[in-house]
Write a protein that holds these residues in place. Structure first.
Motif, PDB file in Angstrom:
ATOM      1  N   ALA A  96      50.019 130.600  92.986  1.00 36.98           N
ATOM      2  CA  ALA A  96      50.757 130.536  94.259  1.00 36.98           C
ATOM      3  C   ALA A  96      51.747 130.730  93.467  1.00 36.98           C
ATOM      4  O   ALA A  96      53.163 131.212  94.334  1.00 36.98           O
ATOM      5  CB  ALA A  96      50.322 130.102  95.157  1.00 36.98           C
ATOM      6  N   GLY A  97      52.102 129.451  92.654  1.00 39.01           N
ATOM      7  CA  GLY A  97      53.614 129.500  92.543  1.00 39.01           C
ATOM      8  C   GLY A  97      54.185 129.997  91.339  1.00 39.01           C
ATOM      9  O   GLY A  97      55.614 129.746  90.606  1.00 39.01           O
ATOM     10  N   ASN A 135      59.062 133.519  98.723  1.00 37.95           N
ATOM     11  CA  ASN A 135      57.351 133.193  97.529  1.00 37.95           C
ATOM     12  C   ASN A 135      57.252 131.590  97.847  1.00 37.95           C
ATOM     13  O   ASN A 135      56.246 130.979  97.411  1.00 37.95           O
ATOM     14  CB  ASN A 135      58.178 133.197  96.057  1.00 37.95           C
ATOM     15  CG  ASN A 135      57.590 134.629  95.694  1.00 37.95           C
ATOM     16  OD1 ASN A 135      56.717 135.158  95.310  1.00 37.95           O
ATOM     17  ND2 ASN A 135      58.978 135.377  95.895  1.00 37.95           N
ATOM     18  N   PHE A 188      53.694 129.707  98.830  1.00 37.58           N
ATOM     19  CA  PHE A 188      53.036 128.242  97.815  1.00 37.58           C
ATOM     20  C   PHE A 188      52.990 127.241  99.104  1.00 37.58           C
ATOM     21  O   PHE A 188      52.449 126.546  98.589  1.00 37.58           O
ATOM     22  CB  PHE A 188      54.528 128.277  97.156  1.00 37.58           C
ATOM     23  CG  PHE A 188      54.405 127.110  95.957  1.00 37.58           C
ATOM     24  CD1 PHE A 188      53.917 127.034  94.697  1.00 37.58           C
ATOM     25  CD2 PHE A 188      55.299 126.418  97.055  1.00 37.58           C
ATOM     26  CE1 PHE A 188      53.657 125.609  94.465  1.00 37.58           C
ATOM     27  CE2 PHE A 188      55.290 124.977  95.058  1.00 37.58           C
ATOM     28  CZ  PHE A 188      54.339 124.587  94.687  1.00 37.58           C
ATOM     29  N   ARG A 223      49.468 124.615  98.988  1.00 36.40           N
ATOM     30  CA  ARG A 223      49.657 123.787  98.564  1.00 36.40           C
ATOM     31  C   ARG A 223      49.442 122.598  99.402  1.00 36.40           C
ATOM     32  O   ARG A 223      48.531 121.879  99.934  1.00 36.40           O
ATOM     33  CB  ARG A 223      51.575 123.350  98.180  1.00 36.40           C
ATOM     34  CG  ARG A 223      51.778 122.304  97.405  1.00 36.40           C
ATOM     35  CD  ARG A 223      53.301 121.698  96.907  1.00 36.40           C
ATOM     36  NE  ARG A 223      53.367 120.693  96.672  1.00 36.40           N
ATOM     37  CZ  ARG A 223      54.110 120.003  97.393  1.00 36.40           C
ATOM     38  NH1 ARG A 223      54.262 120.195  98.465  1.00 36.40           N
ATOM     39  NH2 ARG A 223      53.952 118.414  96.949  1.00 36.40           N
TER      40      ARG A 223
END
Length: 430
Positions: free
Chosen positions: A276-277, A330, A334, A338
Motif C-alpha cells: 500500500a505504501g 496515497n 496507506f 495500516r
C-alpha cells in the motif's frame, strides 16, 4: 553521512552484527553454565544457590527464583564484557575523532535498550501474578490479604519507577548522541563547502537535513534494536506460555499455535502495508524537489525584479499543490490499510485464545501474560509497519544528502539535482 561519525561504517556495522550473533551462540552453548564459577553475583546478593535434594514445593520454587536471579546477573556481566571488548577493539583498530560517541555511545544505547526490555519482561510477569490474585480474591472473598494486594501494587511501582527514570535518562543521552552526529556531519560538509555550495538547497541540506537524518536514523535504529531485543526476550516466553493453548479456532488442536499465529499475522500485515505504501518514498522525494524549486524562485525574486513573476510562481506552486494532493491520496489509502490492519490485530490474540478461554483451562493472570507477550512479539515483527512513514521520510532525506556525497567524490549528480543546476545557471548575476 556515516563516515563523518563512525569509523569505517560498513565494516563496523557488519562486524557488530557478526559479533552479536557469535556472542549469543557462545552464551547458550557454553558461557551460560560458567556462572557458578565466574560470576561476581555473590558479592551483591545474586550468588548461585546450592542444589537442594528432597525439598518441598515452596523451597523448590524459591530455589528456582534464586537460580534465575543469579543467572540474570551473570548475563549482565557477560553482556558488559563483550560490549567493552568490541568497543575497545574498534578504538584500537581504527581511532576516530568521534569514537567516544559513535562506538562507545552506541554500545551504551545497545545495553540500556536490553535493560529496558528486561524491565518490560518483569512487568509482564507481574501482570500474571497480580491478575491471578485478583481472580482469586473475586472468586473466593477473604482469601487474599490486603497487605499482599497492596504489596503487589508497590512491586509494580518499584519496577515502573526504575523504568521511567532509566528511560528518561536514556532519551537525554540519545538527544546528545544525535546532536553529536549532526555536528560531525556539519563539520564534514563545511570543510568541503566549496564543492557543495552550488548544489540546490545546499544551506538547507547542511543546516536542516543533517539534523533530521541523524535524528530519524537513530530513532529507527533504536526501534530496530528494541524490536530485536524484544523478540529475543519475549519469543521464548510466548513459546512457554503457548503450552497452555492447545487449540485454535477453525484449525483445532495445534502445538505452540500462538507463536505461529503472531509470526504469520505479522508477515501478512507487513506485505500488505508495504504494498500500500510502495509509492510514498518517490512522492516524498518529489515533494522536496517541487518545494525547493518554488523556494528557490522566491529567493531569486528577493534580489531580481525579473524573477518570481506571477506566471512562474503560479506554475511552481501548482506543481507543489499537485504533488501534495497525490501524497494526500496515497497516504489516505496507506493509512486506511495500516490502521485497519492494526485494529484487527488487537483482536487476534483474543480470537486465538477463544477455545482456551471458553474451556476455562487458563487463569486470568496467565491470559494477561499471554496477551501482553503476544502483543510484544507481534509488535516486534511489525517493525516495518510501525516505521514505514518514518522510513519514507528518511529515504527522501538520504537522497538529498546523497547529492553531497556525489559532489565530494566528484561523481555525477542525480538527475534531479542536475536539473536544478541548469536552472541556477539561468539566474541573473547579482
Amino acid at each position: 553521512m556515516f563516515e563523518s561519525f563512525f569509523p569505517r561504517p560498513k565494516l563496523l556495522f557488519s562486524s557488530a552484527a557478526a559479533w552479536a550473533i557469535f556472542c549469543v551462540l557462545l552464551w547458550y552453548l557454553a558461557v551460560r553454565d560458567w556462572g557458578s564459577a565466574l560470576s561476581l553475583g555473590g558479592l551483591f546478593g545474586y550468588g548461585f544457590p546450592d542444589v537442594l535434594t528432597g525439598a518441598d514445593e515452596a523451597a523448590t520454587l524459591l530455589l528456582q527464583d534464586q537460580q534465575a536471579d543469579a543467572e540474570g546477573f551473570w548475563f549482565y556481566q557477560y553482556f558488559i564484557i563483550v560490549i567493552v571488548l568490541f568497543s575497545a577493539a574498534w578504538s584500537r583498530i581504527d581511532p576516530h575523532p568521534w569514537q567516544r560517541w559513535s562506538v562507545w555511545g552506541s554500545a551504551l544505547i545497545f545495553f540500556v535498550n536490553w535493560f529496558l526490555v528486561q524491565l518490560d519482561v518483569m512487568i509482564n510477569e507481574w501482570f500474571g501474578t497480580f491478575y491471578d490474585m485478583v481472580q482469586k480474591a473475586l472468586g473466593e472473598p477473604g482469601s487474599v490479604e490486603a497487605s499482599d494486594y497492596y504489596w503487589q501494587i508497590a512491586t509494580f511501582l518499584q519496577i515502573a519507577l526504575v523504568y521511567v527514570f532509566v528511560a528518561t535518562m536514556f532519551r537525554f543521552f540519545v538527544s546528545h548522541f544525535i546532536f553529536r552526529w549532526r555536528t560531525a556531519m556539519n563539520h564534514y560538509y563545511m570543510q568541503r563547502w566549496q564543492k557543495l555550495r552550488h548544489i540546490e538547497g545546499a544551506a538547507q541540506r547542511v543546516q536542516e537535513d543533517t539534523m533530521r537524518f541523524a535524528s530519524i536514523t537513530e530513532s529507527l535504529g533504536i526501534s530496530l534494536v528494541d524490536s530485536l531485543m524484544t523478540l529475543i526476550a519475549f519469543l521464548p516466553l510466548l513459546w512457554v506460555l503457548s503450552a497452555n493453548v492447545t487449540e485454535l479456532p477453525l484449525i483445532g488442536e495445534v502445538s505452540q499455535g500462538l507463536v505461529f499465529t503472531a509470526i504469520l499475522w505479522s508477515v501478512f500485515g507487513t506485505a500488505v502495508v508495504a504494498a500500500a505504501g510502495i509509492r510514498l518514498p518517490g512522492l516524498e522525494f518529489r515533494n522536496q524537489r517541487v518545494e525547493a524549486a518554488y523556494r528557490k524562485e522566491l529567493v531569486y525574486g528577493e534580489d531580481h525584479e525579473d524573477r518570481a513573476q506571477p506566471p512562474t510562481v503560479r506554475e511552481l506552486f501548482d506543481n507543489v499543490r499537485r504533488n501534495y494532493f497525490r501524497l494526500y491520496f496515497n497516504y489516505m489509502y496507506f493509512n486506511l490499510v495500516r490502521i485497519f490492519y492494526l485494529q484487527i490485530g488487537n483482536l487476534v490474540p483474543y480470537i486465538a485464545l477463544g477455545p482456551t478461554i471458553i474451556a476455562g483451562t487458563i487463569t486470568l493472570g496467565v491470559m494477561q501474560q499471554i496477551i501482553r507477550a503476544f502483543s510484544r512479539v507481534e509488535g516486534s515483527f511489525q517493525y516495518l509497519i510501525n516505521s514505514w512513514t518514518t522510513i519514507v521520510e528518511l529515504m527522501s532525506i538520504y537522497k538529498r544528502l546523497k547529492a553531497f556525497e556525489a559532489a565530494i567524490d566528484g561523481k555525477p549528480l542525480p538527475e534531479i539535482d542536475r536539473e536544478f543546476m541548469e536552472q541556477t545557471k539561468e539566474a541573473p548575476a547579482e
